[in-house]
Structures are given as structure tokens and as C-alpha cells.
Motif scaffolding. Structure first.
Motif, mmCIF file in Angstrom:
data_model
loop_
_atom_site.group_PDB
_atom_site.id
_atom_site.type_symbol
_atom_site.label_atom_id
_atom_site.label_comp_id
_atom_site.label_asym_id
_atom_site.label_seq_id
_atom_site.Cartn_x
_atom_site.Cartn_y
_atom_site.Cartn_z
ATOM 1 N N UNK A 214 96.300 18.638 41.911
ATOM 2 C CA UNK A 214 96.513 19.370 40.580
ATOM 3 C C UNK A 214 97.994 19.095 39.996
ATOM 4 N N UNK A 215 99.003 18.763 40.839
ATOM 5 C CA UNK A 215 100.400 18.607 40.345
ATOM 6 C C UNK A 215 100.729 17.054 40.518
ATOM 7 N N UNK B 108 108.959 10.227 44.210
ATOM 8 C CA UNK B 108 107.647 9.634 44.719
ATOM 9 C C UNK B 108 106.511 10.465 44.699
ATOM 10 N N UNK B 109 105.474 9.902 44.553
ATOM 11 C CA UNK B 109 104.074 10.481 44.471
ATOM 12 C C UNK B 109 103.528 10.269 45.862
ATOM 13 N N UNK B 110 102.382 10.944 46.336
ATOM 14 C CA UNK B 110 101.973 10.764 47.622
ATOM 15 C C UNK B 110 100.534 11.457 47.588
ATOM 16 N N UNK B 111 99.766 10.925 48.368
ATOM 17 C CA UNK B 111 98.318 11.443 48.547
ATOM 18 C C UNK B 111 98.324 13.023 48.924
ATOM 19 N N UNK B 112 97.519 13.864 48.220
ATOM 20 C CA UNK B 112 97.622 15.112 48.121
ATOM 21 C C UNK B 112 96.254 15.677 48.415
ATOM 22 N N UNK B 113 95.834 16.859 48.678
ATOM 23 C CA UNK B 113 94.452 17.647 48.717
ATOM 24 C C UNK B 113 93.919 17.208 47.254
ATOM 25 N N UNK B 114 92.773 16.538 47.294
ATOM 26 C CA UNK B 114 92.035 16.164 46.240
ATOM 27 C C UNK B 114 92.428 14.915 45.551
ATOM 28 N N UNK B 115 93.453 14.261 46.226
ATOM 29 C CA UNK B 115 93.758 12.613 45.940
ATOM 30 C C UNK B 115 93.798 11.782 47.028
ATOM 31 N N UNK B 116 92.924 12.029 48.090
ATOM 32 C CA UNK B 116 93.056 11.091 49.212
ATOM 33 C C UNK B 116 93.818 11.577 50.222
ATOM 34 N N UNK B 117 94.208 12.768 50.419
ATOM 35 C CA UNK B 117 95.050 13.211 51.308
ATOM 36 C C UNK B 117 94.802 14.734 51.970
ATOM 37 N N UNK B 118 95.104 14.735 53.179
ATOM 38 C CA UNK B 118 95.177 15.832 53.988
ATOM 39 C C UNK B 118 96.467 15.820 54.679
ATOM 40 N N UNK B 119 96.928 16.473 55.462
ATOM 41 C CA UNK B 119 97.952 16.464 56.336
ATOM 42 C C UNK B 119 98.416 15.279 57.024
ATOM 43 N N UNK B 120 97.535 14.561 57.507
ATOM 44 C CA UNK B 120 97.774 13.053 58.045
ATOM 45 C C UNK B 120 98.249 12.261 57.056
ATOM 46 N N UNK B 121 97.251 12.296 55.777
ATOM 47 C CA UNK B 121 97.679 11.369 54.829
ATOM 48 C C UNK B 121 99.195 11.792 54.238
ATOM 49 N N UNK B 122 99.209 12.812 53.938
ATOM 50 C CA UNK B 122 100.429 13.163 53.134
ATOM 51 C C UNK B 122 101.753 13.067 53.993
#
Length: 259
Positions: free
Chosen positions: A44-45, A67-81
Motif C-alpha cells: 500500500x506504500x 529504493x523500492x522492494x518486494x513487500x506484502x501484497x507485492x511479491x514479498x514476505x520477509x525472505x523476499x523483502x
């Protein structure tokens, strides 16, 4: 000032904007300040939360890597973020010089993060095997103890989404991601916090600095009277002014207490 979009990975959220000062404004080589936006680690942010600060940094003669990064709802949980933040930091030494007509001082990389972004900033600064070891990290209203936040009503839900598991089921993942439980980092740290912050109380930054100093780190708390969580996004605030000072001054950790 110029802006260049740089992709540091193949996924849509793996990119950042590099802002460079005009050649006449910049000493050469220029330090790099990496910016990590907050927003509950949620899609959302977006990185536009830090755009104005990045522009101001470039105007003051440094390179800003927002920087942008994978977030919850955009392809990411902790491992990806966490992987994305580590990759974005490494990119300061690999990709950014390829896109910069101005020489960058790769021995002088600084990190600034707000809220959830501050958790990521202080966390990645503690990664001792990182390709890039930052010269300093600046935490703005940081969520620095995720284990404790998991017990709050809002924090518990948000962190379960991030980690995919509640604290009771896997307390270690919360501890591993919590900067408070990773000291010493060996990286000088400035924690800024509004005294009136109701979302993430300033007491969390206070405890972090106390524990970091006790562990041998160089760390300082600047507590800002009368301001709250989102004042860091307001260019007219004391929190904004102090954030610039923390990011740019030669030795900001020499000042402590209320500022």
C-alpha cells in the motif's frame, strides 16, 4: 540534479531511483545515501514517500539511492523483502557506478530508513557479510523490536503477514529480524524519534540506543519534542531538518538527548 531508474533485480519491485547532484554542486567523489521507505512492509506504500528527501539530499551534494522492494501484497514476505534490501545495498558498489557520470565514494555509503524502513535499514547495516558496509545508519521512528511489537494488536497482524507465522509459533524469526536483538552491528547509528509518536513510541529507540551502546556500538538518540511519526515526511518539520543533519554531518553521533 538528475534522476535515473535502476533495476537491481528481475522482479517488478526490484528497482530504485538514483538522484545525482549537479556537477557544480558536488565534491568529487560524492557519498551515497540509500533511502528505505516505510509503510508497514506493505504494498500500500511506495518509494515516493522518500522522494522529496532524496531530491533534497541531491541538492545538498550527495547521491541519493531511493529504493523500492518486494513487500506484502507485492511479491514479498520477509525472505523476499530482506533479500531485496541486501541486494539494493550491494548495488551501490556494483550497479550505481555504471549509471553515474559523477564518481561515487563507495567507502562512504549511508542508509536512512523511516518506520518499517528503519527496521530494514538497521537490520541490513548489521549484515556483517554484506558487500557494502555502511558508514552510518539513520533510523527515523524505527520499529526496532519486532518481538515486542508482535504483542500489540496492530503489530501482531502486520508482522504475521510479513513473516507468515505468529510470534508464538516461531519467535526466532522475529528476533533475527529485530535490530534490538542484533547488537552490536559495528555501524554508527543515529536514532531519531518524535516524542509524540503514537504509532511507534520513542521508548523503543531509547532502549535500542541503550543496548547498542552497552554492546560497544556508537549510537545516539535524538528525541524531537512536539513531533510525531509522520513529521519525518514534512519538509517544514524539525524531524526533517534533523534527518538531513544526521545523514550529512561529519559526526552526528556526538550530539544526544533532546534536540
Amino acid at each position: 540534479m538528475s534522476r535515473t531508474k535502476i533495476e537491481y533485480g528481475p522482479e517488478p519491485q526490484q528497482f530504485g531511483h538514483l538522484y545525482l547532484p549537479n556537477g557544480a554542486q558536488a565534491p568529487v567523489p560524492v557519498p551515497v545515501v540509500m533511502l528505505i521507505h516505510g509503510g508497514y512492509w506493505s504494498a500500500d506504500f511506495h518509494l515516493n514517500l522518500a522522494t522529496a528527501f532524496a531530491v533534497e539530499l541531491a541538492r545538498r551534494g550527495v547521491a541519493a539511492w531511493n529504493v523500492e522492494y518486494r513487500r506484502v501484497g507485492a511479491g514479498g514476505r520477509w525472505a523476499e523483502t530482506s533479500a531485496d534490501i541486501a541486494a539494493a545495498l550491494a548495488a551501490t558498489a556494483t550497479l550505481l557506478p555504471e549509471h553515474s557520470p559523477i564518481p561515487l565514494d563507495l567507502g562512504n555509503v549511508r542508509i536512512v530508513g523511516h518506520s518499517a524502513g528503519a527496521q530494514l535499514a538497521v537490520w541490513v547495516a548489521g549484515q556483517r557479510d554484506s558487500l557494502v558496509r555502511p558508514e552510518r545508519v539513520v533510523s527515523q521512528a524505527g520499529a526496532l523490536d519486532l518481538a515486542s511489537r508482535s504483542a500489540t494488536r496492530r503489530g501482531g497482524v502486520v508482522l504475521e503477514d510479513l513473516f507468515g507465522v505468529d510470534h508464538a509459533s516461531d519467535p526466532q524469526i522475529y528476533l533475527d529480524a529485530s535490530p534490538l536483538h542484533r547488537v552490536p552491528t559495528g555501524i554508527p547509528t543515529v536514532c531519531l524519534h518524535g516524542a509524540e509518536d503514537l504509532r511507534i513510541p520513542a521508548s523503543g529507540s531509547r532502549v535500542y540506543v541503550e543496548r547498542a551502546v552497552a554492546a560497544g556500538d556508537r549510537a545516539v538518540l535524538w528525541e524531537v519534542p512536539g513531533e510525531g511519526h509522520n513529521d519525518f515526511l514534512d519538509r517544514g518539520s524539525r524531524s526533517w531538518e534533523l534527518s538531513l543533519r544526521a545523514a550529512l554531518d561529519p559526526a552526528p553521533w556526538s550530539v544526544g538527548g533532546e534536540v
